[in-house]
Scaffold this active site. Sequence first.
Site, short mmCIF file in Angstrom:
data_model
loop_
_atom_site.label_atom_id
_atom_site.label_comp_id
_atom_site.label_asym_id
_atom_site.label_seq_id
_atom_site.Cartn_x
_atom_site.Cartn_y
_atom_site.Cartn_z
N THR A 29 0.84 -1.20 0.00
CA THR A 29 0.00 0.00 0.00
C THR A 29 0.88 1.25 0.00
O THR A 29 1.91 1.28 0.66
CB THR A 29 -0.89 0.00 1.25
OG1 THR A 29 -1.72 -1.17 1.22
CG2 THR A 29 -1.77 1.24 1.30
N GLY A 90 6.44 -0.93 -0.02
CA GLY A 90 7.28 0.21 0.29
C GLY A 90 7.59 0.25 1.77
O GLY A 90 7.22 -0.66 2.52
N LYS A 102 6.86 0.72 8.83
CA LYS A 102 5.80 0.80 7.84
C LYS A 102 4.51 1.22 8.54
O LYS A 102 4.46 1.25 9.76
CB LYS A 102 5.61 -0.55 7.14
CG LYS A 102 6.80 -0.95 6.28
CD LYS A 102 6.66 -2.34 5.68
CE LYS A 102 5.33 -2.57 5.02
NZ LYS A 102 5.04 -1.55 3.96
N GLY A 105 0.51 4.48 5.71
CA GLY A 105 -0.79 4.38 5.05
C GLY A 105 -1.83 3.62 5.85
O GLY A 105 -2.95 3.42 5.39
N GLU A 111 -0.22 -5.96 5.82
CA GLU A 111 1.13 -5.96 5.26
C GLU A 111 2.05 -6.90 6.02
O GLU A 111 2.88 -7.60 5.42
CB GLU A 111 1.69 -4.54 5.26
CG GLU A 111 1.06 -3.63 4.22
CD GLU A 111 1.57 -2.20 4.30
OE1 GLU A 111 1.45 -1.49 3.28
OE2 GLU A 111 2.08 -1.79 5.36
N LYS A 129 14.40 7.44 2.49
CA LYS A 129 13.85 6.53 3.50
C LYS A 129 14.94 5.73 4.22
O LYS A 129 14.66 5.01 5.18
CB LYS A 129 12.86 5.56 2.85
CG LYS A 129 11.73 6.23 2.09
CD LYS A 129 10.89 7.10 2.99
CE LYS A 129 9.82 7.87 2.21
NZ LYS A 129 8.85 7.01 1.56
#
Length: 234
Positions: A29, A90, A102, A105, A111, A129
Site C-alpha cells: 500500500t 514500500g 511501515k 498508510g 502488510e 527513507k
Amino acid sequence: MTAAEIKRLAGRRAVDELVTNGMKIGLGTGSTAIEAVRRMAELVRQSVLQDILVVPTSFQTEVDCRRMGLSLWSLNDPVINGRLDLTIDGADEVDPDWNLIKGGGGAMLIEKIIAHASDTYCIVADESKIVNRLGEKTPVPVEIVPEALLTVSNSLEALGSSVDLRMARMKDGPVITDHGNFILDISFKETFDPRSLETEIKAIPGVMASGIFTRKVTDLFIGMENGKIDHRKR
C-alpha cells in the site's frame, strides 16, 4: 528527479526483475507500491506476464488493482493456500539491517501478515527513507482495537514513548483502519532495538500490529535522486 519519478522507476524495476509468469504476489500500500501495481498491470495487458495471482494489502490497493484490470485473490483462497512467492511493498524507514518502519498508510496489519506469508520479500524505497536508526524521521504506528485506547496508550508510555492518536484529515475524529481499528503513532527519543520492541508492543493486550517490521527483506530497491536504482539482495 522528483520523488514521484524516483518511485516510478524503482517500482517498475522491481517488477521487471522479480516477477515471472504464474507467480502468487502480494502488493503493498502507498505511493511507492502503486508504481509496482501500475507496471504489473501494464505487463499483464501486454501479455508479457500471464497467470499472475495478486493479493492486495488494503482496500486502497484493491481498488487500484481492480481499476487497472488485475484479478485479485485472498490468502485464504485455495489457489493461494496461505503462501506467496513474492511481496513488493514500500517502507517509511529502512535501517542498516533492513529493519523497517511501515504503516504510514495505515495498512501494517495485513502488510505484516502478507510479508510473513512470502518466500521473497521485496522493499522499494527512495534514498530519503534510508536511516541510521528506526524512528529517526517517522513515528512507529501501532494499530489497536478502539476499546483498548487508554490501556495501550499507558503501556506504550511505560515503554518510554510519546503517544499520539492519529486523526483523520478529511473528517472529524480518528483514522479508522480497514479493520475498524485506531492507530497510535509513537515516538522514542532514544535508540531502540527493533526486534525487542516489536515483541514488547505485540504483547500488549489490544494491539493488533506495530509498524516495526523485522521480517527478513530479501531484495531492496533504492531509488536515487540521479535516477539510478540500487538493487541490493540478501
